[in-house]
Design a protein around this motif. Structure first.
Motif, PDB file in Angstrom:
ATOM      1  N   LYS A 112      13.270   4.784   5.047  1.00 19.28           N
ATOM      2  CA  LYS A 112      13.443   3.851   3.933  1.00 19.28           C
ATOM      3  C   LYS A 112      12.369   4.062   2.872  1.00 19.28           C
ATOM      4  O   LYS A 112      12.642   3.967   1.677  1.00 19.28           O
ATOM      5  N   GLY A 113      11.149   4.374   3.303  1.00 19.82           N
ATOM      6  CA  GLY A 113      10.064   4.652   2.358  1.00 19.82           C
ATOM      7  C   GLY A 113      10.355   5.882   1.521  1.00 19.82           C
ATOM      8  O   GLY A 113      10.165   5.881   0.297  1.00 19.82           O
ATOM      9  N   ILE A 114      10.829   6.937   2.169  1.00 18.01           N
ATOM     10  CA  ILE A 114      11.200   8.161   1.448  1.00 18.01           C
ATOM     11  C   ILE A 114      12.330   7.853   0.467  1.00 18.01           C
ATOM     12  O   ILE A 114      12.301   8.271  -0.692  1.00 18.01           O
ATOM     13  N   PHE A 115      13.310   7.092   0.921  1.00 21.58           N
ATOM     14  CA  PHE A 115      14.453   6.723   0.085  1.00 21.58           C
ATOM     15  C   PHE A 115      13.990   5.929  -1.144  1.00 21.58           C
ATOM     16  O   PHE A 115      14.367   6.240  -2.275  1.00 21.58           O
ATOM     17  N   LYS A 116      13.159   4.902  -0.923  1.00 23.20           N
ATOM     18  CA  LYS A 116      12.682   4.065  -2.041  1.00 23.20           C
ATOM     19  C   LYS A 116      11.842   4.877  -3.025  1.00 23.20           C
ATOM     20  O   LYS A 116      11.937   4.691  -4.234  1.00 23.20           O
ATOM     21  N   ALA A 117      11.008   5.778  -2.504  1.00 19.13           N
ATOM     22  CA  ALA A 117      10.172   6.603  -3.384  1.00 19.13           C
ATOM     23  C   ALA A 117      11.038   7.493  -4.263  1.00 19.13           C
ATOM     24  O   ALA A 117      10.770   7.663  -5.458  1.00 19.13           O
ATOM     25  N   ASP A 129       7.822  10.220 -17.265  1.00 21.08           N
ATOM     26  CA  ASP A 129       7.664   8.884 -16.695  1.00 21.08           C
ATOM     27  C   ASP A 129       7.934   8.797 -15.195  1.00 21.08           C
ATOM     28  O   ASP A 129       7.990   7.714 -14.641  1.00 21.08           O
ATOM     29  N   ALA A 130       8.133   9.900 -14.537  1.00 16.41           N
ATOM     30  CA  ALA A 130       8.506   9.883 -13.122  1.00 16.41           C
ATOM     31  C   ALA A 130       7.283   9.666 -12.221  1.00 16.41           C
ATOM     32  O   ALA A 130       6.152   9.961 -12.585  1.00 16.41           O
ATOM     33  N   VAL A 131       7.546   9.136 -11.025  1.00 14.10           N
ATOM     34  CA  VAL A 131       6.538   8.956  -9.982  1.00 14.10           C
ATOM     35  C   VAL A 131       7.032   9.648  -8.725  1.00 14.10           C
ATOM     36  O   VAL A 131       8.201   9.999  -8.622  1.00 14.10           O
ATOM     37  N   VAL A 137       5.076  13.599   0.907  1.00 10.12           N
ATOM     38  CA  VAL A 137       3.875  13.106   0.236  1.00 10.12           C
ATOM     39  C   VAL A 137       4.353  12.021  -0.718  1.00 10.12           C
ATOM     40  O   VAL A 137       4.720  12.274  -1.855  1.00 10.12           O
ATOM     41  N   VAL A 138       4.381  10.807  -0.181  1.00  4.16           N
ATOM     42  CA  VAL A 138       4.937   9.658  -0.885  1.00  4.16           C
ATOM     43  C   VAL A 138       3.858   8.589  -0.957  1.00  4.16           C
ATOM     44  O   VAL A 138       3.187   8.328   0.041  1.00  4.16           O
ATOM     45  N   PHE A 142       5.473   2.584  -0.924  1.00  3.14           N
ATOM     46  CA  PHE A 142       6.902   2.659  -0.630  1.00  3.14           C
ATOM     47  C   PHE A 142       7.211   2.424   0.845  1.00  3.14           C
ATOM     48  O   PHE A 142       8.359   2.274   1.225  1.00  3.14           O
ATOM     49  N   PHE A 143       6.168   2.379   1.676  1.00  2.00           N
ATOM     50  CA  PHE A 143       6.371   2.164   3.103  1.00  2.00           C
ATOM     51  C   PHE A 143       6.081   0.730   3.533  1.00  2.00           C
ATOM     52  O   PHE A 143       6.135   0.417   4.703  1.00  2.00           O
TER      53      PHE A 143
END
Length: 148
Positions: A112-117, A129-131, A137-138, A142-143
């Motif tokens: 889910k963290g990878i997905f949200k990132a 403007d991207a993050v 390496v997130v 996001f986790f």
């Protein structure tokens, strides 16, 4: 065998860190003309950005071919890069972008963290403007667990 596993892990790790660097500084820099197709809506299965996968895959194939006779470090690093590419395809193209509908949205905290990132990375269609530029390496925010 331990050396082989070490070189596989090294190839995998090199892909993540070089991928992060290439994504942040080249794809969102001078190679934006190619990468921007990944940030724009498309009805096509393929996009110009897929050229990068062919380049990274070619590096893996070349290393494997150069090291196959003696199964030296080049072979095992090529295997590590290939494993990274396979995992990248499953996580990025299948799970996040749903280019193939094999899985539902992730329920695991890490996934889910990878997905949200990655969703945060695509909130903009602009180059500057991207993050969050890596697959693993997130940024840690996001986790964080979501409140119910």
């Amino acid at each position: 065998m331990i050396k082989a596993i070490g070189f596989i892990a090294l190839g995998f790790a090199c892909m993540e860190f070089s991928g992060w660097f290439i994504h942040k500084y080249l794809m969102h820099g001078p190679l934006w003309i190619i990468h921007k197709t990944h940030h724009q809506p498309s009805k096509s299965f393929f996009e110009w950005n897929d050229v990068f996968s062919l380049i990274f895959g070619s590096v893996a194939v070349i290393l494997i071919l150069l090291g196959i006779d003696t199964l030296d470090y080049r072979f095992w690093m090529g295997v590590g890069i290939s494993l990274y590419g396979l995992l990248y395809f499953i996580l990025h193209d299948v799970m996040v972008h749903r280019r193939l509908k094999w899985f539902d949205r992730p329920k695991n905290t890490f996934l889910k963290g990878i997905f949200k990132a990655h969703q945060a990375h695509h909130k903009t269609n602009l180059k500057d403007d991207a993050v969050s530029f890596g697959l693993f390496v997130v940024p840690k925010e996001f986790f964080k667990n979501e409140e119910k």
